[in-house]
Design a protein around this motif. Structure first.
Motif, PDB file in Angstrom:
ATOM      1  N   ALA A  89       9.832   2.766   4.918  1.00  0.00           N
ATOM      2  CA  ALA A  89       9.920   4.229   4.973  1.00  0.00           C
ATOM      3  C   ALA A  89      10.293   4.753   3.598  1.00  0.00           C
ATOM      4  CB  ALA A  89      10.947   4.661   6.009  1.00  0.00           C
ATOM      5  N   GLU A  90       9.412   5.566   3.011  1.00  0.00           N
ATOM      6  CA  GLU A  90       9.645   6.159   1.695  1.00  0.00           C
ATOM      7  C   GLU A  90      10.391   7.473   1.822  1.00  0.00           C
ATOM      8  OE1 GLU A  90       6.687   5.949  -1.641  1.00  0.00           O
ATOM      9  OE2 GLU A  90       5.339   6.383   0.028  1.00  0.00           O
ATOM     10  N   GLY A  91      11.202   7.790   0.831  1.00  0.00           N
ATOM     11  CA  GLY A  91      11.795   9.127   0.747  1.00  0.00           C
ATOM     12  C   GLY A  91      12.802   9.434   1.836  1.00  0.00           C
ATOM     13  N   LEU A 125       0.867  -1.178   0.000  1.00  0.00           N
ATOM     14  CA  LEU A 125       0.000   0.000   0.000  1.00  0.00           C
ATOM     15  C   LEU A 125       0.902   1.227   0.000  1.00  0.00           C
ATOM     16  CD1 LEU A 125      -2.964   0.969   0.102  1.00  0.00           C
ATOM     17  CD2 LEU A 125      -2.737   1.057   2.590  1.00  0.00           C
ATOM     18  N   ASP A 126       0.826   1.999  -1.109  1.00  0.00           N
ATOM     19  CA  ASP A 126       1.725   3.129  -1.344  1.00  0.00           C
ATOM     20  C   ASP A 126       1.210   4.386  -0.635  1.00  0.00           C
ATOM     21  OD1 ASP A 126       3.908   4.389  -2.459  1.00  0.00           O
ATOM     22  OD2 ASP A 126       3.262   4.144  -4.539  1.00  0.00           O
ATOM     23  N   ASP A 127       2.126   5.285  -0.334  1.00  0.00           N
ATOM     24  CA  ASP A 127       1.782   6.620   0.171  1.00  0.00           C
ATOM     25  C   ASP A 127       0.886   6.563   1.400  1.00  0.00           C
ATOM     26  OD1 ASP A 127       3.118   7.474  -2.131  1.00  0.00           O
ATOM     27  OD2 ASP A 127       1.278   7.640  -3.284  1.00  0.00           O
ATOM     28  N   PHE A 128       1.108   5.584   2.260  1.00  0.00           N
ATOM     29  CA  PHE A 128       0.213   5.412   3.412  1.00  0.00           C
ATOM     30  C   PHE A 128       0.235   6.652   4.306  1.00  0.00           C
ATOM     31  CE2 PHE A 128      -0.700   4.165   7.813  1.00  0.00           C
ATOM     32  CZ  PHE A 128      -2.005   3.742   7.625  1.00  0.00           C
TER      33      PHE A 128
HETATM   34 MG    MG Z   1       5.021   6.278  -2.653  1.00  0.00          MG
END
Ligand code: MG
Ligand code: C2E
Ligand code: MG
Ligand code: MG
Length: 284
Positions: free
Chosen positions: A228-230, A173-176
């Motif tokens: 953890a994105e970014g 699940l992206d951009d949670f």
């Molecule tokens: Mg994302």
């Protein structure tokens, strides 16, 4: 405006509306031509085990080598591809490119592919994934699909996700945290990896971690891993590691890599045992 005339017939649209429709038709044709002429490529950004540095997957990020406008990023064309329906063939193309690439990567490294909500709710989605797996020979457990919360309001889409999971494909699940997800949504969906949006990682540099840590714990309770994105700095990396987030991705670890840089990355991270370990320094 067409609406104010009360007669929504062809020919009654305003010039602005007509211009927009024609722009869209042009964009649609250009996208179709771009697919036919093989103008799309994927860049790959590593996802790394936060505890060991092991390279576990790469996220496939699409680029358009446009003959006139140069290389375009997805934010410049995914929207119009969704509006025109071209995201269906384009998404299928991205899946095929990603699975073809990953079938030739070192053992055990997965590819994770962004799937638009429009694709996810389309009836052909499941068959497309199954077909791409068959033609590329990629082991299903080495494919992950990245979805967003907006795509899973549809019951059939949820059923498709369960089917894919039965095949071994995993789901992220992206951009949670940026959408409208409720705890009920999380419980209802078959999710393997929760990707914590970049905004929470940026914040965690000043205020230590409360949100990230809570999300990691919640995900763990529901049987999901957290990513953890970014991650852009050493401080952010240390903090998400301290929060026991299992996976990390971001510019601090590596920018998305084109095919040539990916080969270099594999060479640079290869260990004697044949696995790939990221030394937690910026690459390249
Ligand atoms: Mg994302
Ligand atoms: P996303 O799936 O959330 O992907 C992460 C985006 O953040 C990528 O941008 C990536 O280059 C960028 N990024 C990675 N690390 C960092 C970092 O440390 N700092 C910052 N500031 N940014 C970072 P990109 O490649 O421009 O992609 C943007 C979005 O376009 C993606 O967001 C995804 O939603 C969409 N997208 C990309 N490829 C595809 C595709 O093949 N199909 C579909 N449907 N959507 C795609
Ligand atoms: Mg993504
Ligand atoms: Mg995003």
């Amino acid at each position: 405006e067409a609406k104010s005339t009360g007669r929504n017939r062809v020919g009654r649209f305003s010039p602005a509306l007509r211009a927009r429709a024609s722009e869209r038709a042009t964009a649609q044709q250009e996208l179709a031509r771009g697919i036919a002429a093989d103008q799309f490529e994927l860049h790959y950004q590593p996802q790394v085990d936060a505890a060991t540095g092991q390279v576990v997957a790469f996220e496939a990020l699409i680029r358009w080598n446009h003959p006139v406008r140069g290389q375009l990023g997805p934010r410049q064309f995914i929207g119009v591809a969704e509006e025109t329906g071209m995201i269906i063939p384009l998404g299928a193309r991205a899946l095929a490119l990603a699975c073809t690439a990953a079938a030739n990567w070192p053992d055990g490294i997965a590819v994770t592919v962004n799937v638009s909500s429009v694709q996810l709710v389309s009836t052909g989605f499941l068959a497309t994934v199954v077909d791409v797996l068959r033609t590329t020979g990629l082991e299903p457990h080495l494919l992950q699909v990245e979805i967003t919360e907006t795509g899973v309001v549809d019951d059939r889409a949820v059923t498709d996700l369960h089917r894919l999971r039965e095949l071994g494909v995993t789901v992220a699940l992206d951009d949670f945290g940026t959408g409208y997800s409720s705890f009920a949504t999380l419980q209802r969906l078959p999710i393997d990896v929760l990707k914590i949006d970049r905004v929470f990682i940026v914040d965690c540099a000043d205020q230590p971690m409360a949100v990230v840590q809570s999300v990691v714990e919640l995900a763990g309770t529901l049987g999901m891993k957290s990513l953890a994105e970014g991650v852009e700095t050493a401080v952010q990396l240390r903090r998400v590691q301290a929060a026991r987030c299992q996976l990390v991705q971001g510019f601090y670890i590596s920018k998305p890599l084109d095919a040539a840089n990916l080969e270099e990355y594999f060479a640079a991270t290869k260990t004697e045992s044949g696995s790939h370990i990221h030394p937690f320094v910026r690459f390249p």
